[in-house]
Design an enzyme around this catalytic site. Sequence first.
Site, mmCIF file in Angstrom:
data_model
loop_
_atom_site.group_PDB
_atom_site.id
_atom_site.type_symbol
_atom_site.label_atom_id
_atom_site.label_comp_id
_atom_site.label_asym_id
_atom_site.label_seq_id
_atom_site.Cartn_x
_atom_site.Cartn_y
_atom_site.Cartn_z
ATOM 1 N N GLU A 1 116.143 -16.433 58.507
ATOM 2 C CA GLU A 1 117.332 -16.505 58.384
ATOM 3 C C GLU A 1 117.826 -17.686 58.059
ATOM 4 O O GLU A 1 118.736 -18.297 58.789
ATOM 5 C CB GLU A 1 118.233 -15.759 59.833
ATOM 6 C CG GLU A 1 117.773 -14.522 59.896
ATOM 7 C CD GLU A 1 118.358 -13.665 61.185
ATOM 8 O OE1 GLU A 1 119.320 -12.721 60.980
ATOM 9 O OE2 GLU A 1 118.234 -14.326 62.195
ATOM 10 N N GLU B 1 112.174 -7.174 60.892
ATOM 11 C CA GLU B 1 112.656 -6.870 62.088
ATOM 12 C C GLU B 1 113.362 -5.467 62.093
ATOM 13 O O GLU B 1 113.850 -5.013 61.165
ATOM 14 C CB GLU B 1 113.831 -7.914 62.781
ATOM 15 C CG GLU B 1 113.346 -9.250 62.736
ATOM 16 C CD GLU B 1 114.589 -10.129 63.120
ATOM 17 O OE1 GLU B 1 115.395 -9.652 63.459
ATOM 18 O OE2 GLU B 1 114.180 -11.389 63.166
ATOM 19 N N HIS C 1 120.692 -20.071 60.844
ATOM 20 C CA HIS C 1 121.476 -18.932 60.761
ATOM 21 C C HIS C 1 122.973 -19.425 60.979
ATOM 22 O O HIS C 1 123.813 -18.425 60.144
ATOM 23 C CB HIS C 1 120.943 -18.107 62.122
ATOM 24 C CG HIS C 1 121.430 -16.493 61.884
ATOM 25 N ND1 HIS C 1 120.823 -15.511 62.730
ATOM 26 C CD2 HIS C 1 122.213 -15.820 61.046
ATOM 27 C CE1 HIS C 1 121.602 -14.578 62.558
ATOM 28 N NE2 HIS C 1 122.374 -14.832 61.541
ATOM 29 N N ASN D 1 122.641 -16.967 69.740
ATOM 30 C CA ASN D 1 122.246 -16.132 68.835
ATOM 31 C C ASN D 1 122.141 -17.093 67.456
ATOM 32 O O ASN D 1 120.987 -17.570 67.240
ATOM 33 C CB ASN D 1 122.640 -14.818 68.717
ATOM 34 C CG ASN D 1 122.014 -14.100 67.540
ATOM 35 O OD1 ASN D 1 121.080 -14.344 67.002
ATOM 36 N ND2 ASN D 1 122.861 -13.023 66.876
#
Length: 1028
Positions: free
Chosen positions: A463, A539, A420, A104
């Site tokens: 991000e 989101e 991120h 992720n």
Amino acid sequence: MFTASPMSLSKILARRDWENPGVTQWHRLPAHAPFNSWRDEASARADDNASRKRSLNGDWQFSYYAAPEQVPDSWVTEDCADAVTTPVPSNWQMQGFDTPIYTNDTYPIPVNPPFVPAENPTGCYSLTFEVDEQWLESGQTRIVFDGVNSAFYLWCNGKWMGYSQDSRLPAEFDLSAVLRPGTNRLAVLVLRWCDGSYLEDQDMWRMSGIFRDVSLLHKPHTHIADYHAVTELNADYDRAKLQVEVALAGEQFADCEVAVTLWRDGLSVATVSAKPGSAIIDERGNWAERLNVTLPVKDPALWSAETPELYRLTFALRDGQGEILDVEACDVGFRCVEISNGLLKVNGKPLLIRGVNRHEHHPENGQVMDEATMCRDIELMKQHNFNAVRCSHYPNHPLWYTLCDRYGLYVVDEANIETHGMVPMSRLADDPRWLPAMSERVTRMVLRDRNHPSIIIWSLGNESGHGANHDALYRWVKTTDPTRPVQYEGGGANTAATDIVCPMYARVDQDQPFEAVPKWSLKKWIGMPDETRPLILCEYAHAMGNSFGGFAKYWQAFRNHPRLQGGFVWDWVDQALTKKDDNGNAFWAYGGDFGDTPNDRQFCLNGLVFPDRTPHPALFEAQRAQQFFTFTLVSTSPLVIDVHSDYLFRQCDNEQLRWNIARDGEVLASGEVALTIAPQQTQRIEIDAPEFAAAAGEIWLNVDIVQTAATAWSPADHRCAWDQWQLPAPLYIAPPVEGTAKPDLKVKEDVLEVSHQSQRWHFDRASGNLTQWWNNGTATLLAPLSDNFTRAPLDNDIGVSEATRIDPNAWVERWKAAGMYNLTPRLLLCEGEQLAQAVTITTLHAWESNGKALFLSRKVWKIDRAGVLHGDVQVQVANDIPQPARIGLSCQLAQTPQTASWLGLGPDENYPDRKLAARQGRWTLPLDALHTAYIFPTDNGLRCDTRELTFDTHQMQGDFHFSLSRYSQQQLRDTSHHHLLEAEPGCWLNIDAFHMGVGGDDSWSPSVSPEFILQRREMRYAFSWRQD
């Protein structure tokens, strides 16, 4: 002019360009609008395949090395002995080389920018192709790579041609200087990691290779070098100007002329010809190689996602004798995007964004996208009432935007920037050494894609915190393209680098006051002082597995608060890859299944659709919430409804309302009405309802809006909206049910046995449970009917908790800590009583963990003269334990029913906080269709608000939720992948009086809204059960 380098491979690699953020390319041509290089206007107008653009897709030679230094210098001119054939485009990990890695936000390499590991997997591609002398002499030959991950060097005929990184935008090189008539050889060395990888830390599979199209492009010596078209509309939207800029290149451009023509349905709408030379722009003069023209258009057909009206614009370059040298073309949509009065508008109308985030993902092909998959995605999105898509988190395949133009979807085009995993996240965004790399990712995206009408918003990335580099890029985009707003979530969603407040996972009513980057409730955010921008969630509604609870709350807020203009669901497709097990059977794999480390397990499974594009139940919830029609029941006598169209631009011309009135699923009356609703208007409809006789059952009015004819994205009779209402009915008094014989109770040493004609029930005196039920001599239970307080944990129950990193706040950890998964029953009471007309069995259980009672369950079972088993259950929950997942009963049935029928919400899976898409009616489905095959197994298949349930010989009545499954909750809990589930004997029946919501605002913190948590500490329910 660039001269190809004679340097050896090893000397070129010794510079280590891939570890220098100041080097993003060598000899790559400047970005521009897509080219086809037609040689006639008719082909360009029809968008036919251009003879001067040749695809190089197909079989290439491929060699794999663990590091670039291992590649021999000789490979530049001849294939290595171990070379194999591999398809282009493809990811080499999908071809059996190297390991795909899913993470992720954790970087898959040690974080030490700009340096990458010495072990840097390297793919060496080569291809031979033919060109003739006429091709070479008549112009320039370029090679175009639409996408290569992550960086690559290019050689042609043994000469080094250049270098490029940024895996999601084209890299184009001029091969003219080194090509020769006949056979030519390309060699492409691709690196898995480069310094650009630090800017590509998106939540996705990390894969490598030439994964988009490769083509040869032939341009004449004098040619069109770029083009840009901007539509301007007047205040009434009935007059337009098409402002066009064309750039030329080549020694003879000054003698040429460009004919710019706008076409509609094959006819010329406007045309103008001009020679190059712009107006004077400063004290040094003008652009000699550019020209600007204006084409006026009266009563333009306007483009929107609802009405994707397109024109075709051609640019024909002619020499001094009038001969066509070069033709380019693009689609044009007349539309205006603006933010005014705090609202995002298209053509003067405030939008409601029904959006979804979409990764480019294919289960067999990895990140390679084909046209059929792209079209299928768009068709499904439009069928389920989406009108917008965010290209998360990188520019997409060029064809995607053309399809969005033509089908009609609003697009957020996003730069390939995400950091991120950096600490702080803004480390690179605030470092001027990284500004060139970030800048190219934004500017080249804009220059490639700016002619597409579907793109209504630019995004600076995802991000990456907020830094000075973002501010600089925001200003460049606003200066270069003032016709579109810019959004960027990083740094708190409301920095100066965004025109739209675009948070992710902010909640409707709940503040999340994180330090430095608080997420306020949506309603609070739009009311904050000095905040006048529209709010659109970039989101929201994290659709991970069995999720999407509370989605209706968002849509209630969007419809009630104009500046809450919708959002983009996370996300479209489960990012699972097809893998084969040891027996050669294919299954869908997630993080860790390839031995990849680090990995984030099943966090890649967030889709509204499975990898093969089969819908999740959540997709239907989105469809209902986002539907473009709303309904109001005006009166029941006469029966009148209002139908309001939420379309901003579409006149209803292909919609029909179909209605029926049904009692317990049996249709009593039906009809249909053509709809002729203007945009944002209402049509009143009176329904000819019959008189209702007094009878058992509820009466419901059901209305559907269907498209009568097929469209570009839907078949005929596609249902696009619906609603239903319970109607008042005459009071019905049911006659008493009379049996032929009273039941009989026998108290035996180990059981309480109740008999009634051909039925027998055994209540075990040691456990208090109903352990067996014989019907006509057939045993119907394999496991006893017992209390059920837990569920196989959902992804939202688990959150970020895992074996090596426990999150004590996650629901599953709280349930574990309280002992709910290790309950032991202690029987406090078990007694039977023979009544005149019935038998009752009363039990009392304390459900304990570590000697502490968590639940008390009192059950009164009554078998009446008709042989019906009635259950009356009271449950007390201890005050100092977390709220349970469910209150109900479970058993394993001996038979495996082929189908089940029920009167209640259906037909698809629904849960208490995700049942907007469920419809009250009578439904019948095969047993396997009652199971949802989530890739990571969890509780699934619930149907809520059930009045009746029938399967095999069984009939149940009451007000309950149910699921029927071949798999026990224990097996679902213990199994990591769906393909590992093994059908158990018989069938598991779960009857729930109360079931906690699934949540879904996000998947890493408890997100079930309070009203869907089982807050009460005392609960009671009842139902009846009989067998024929």
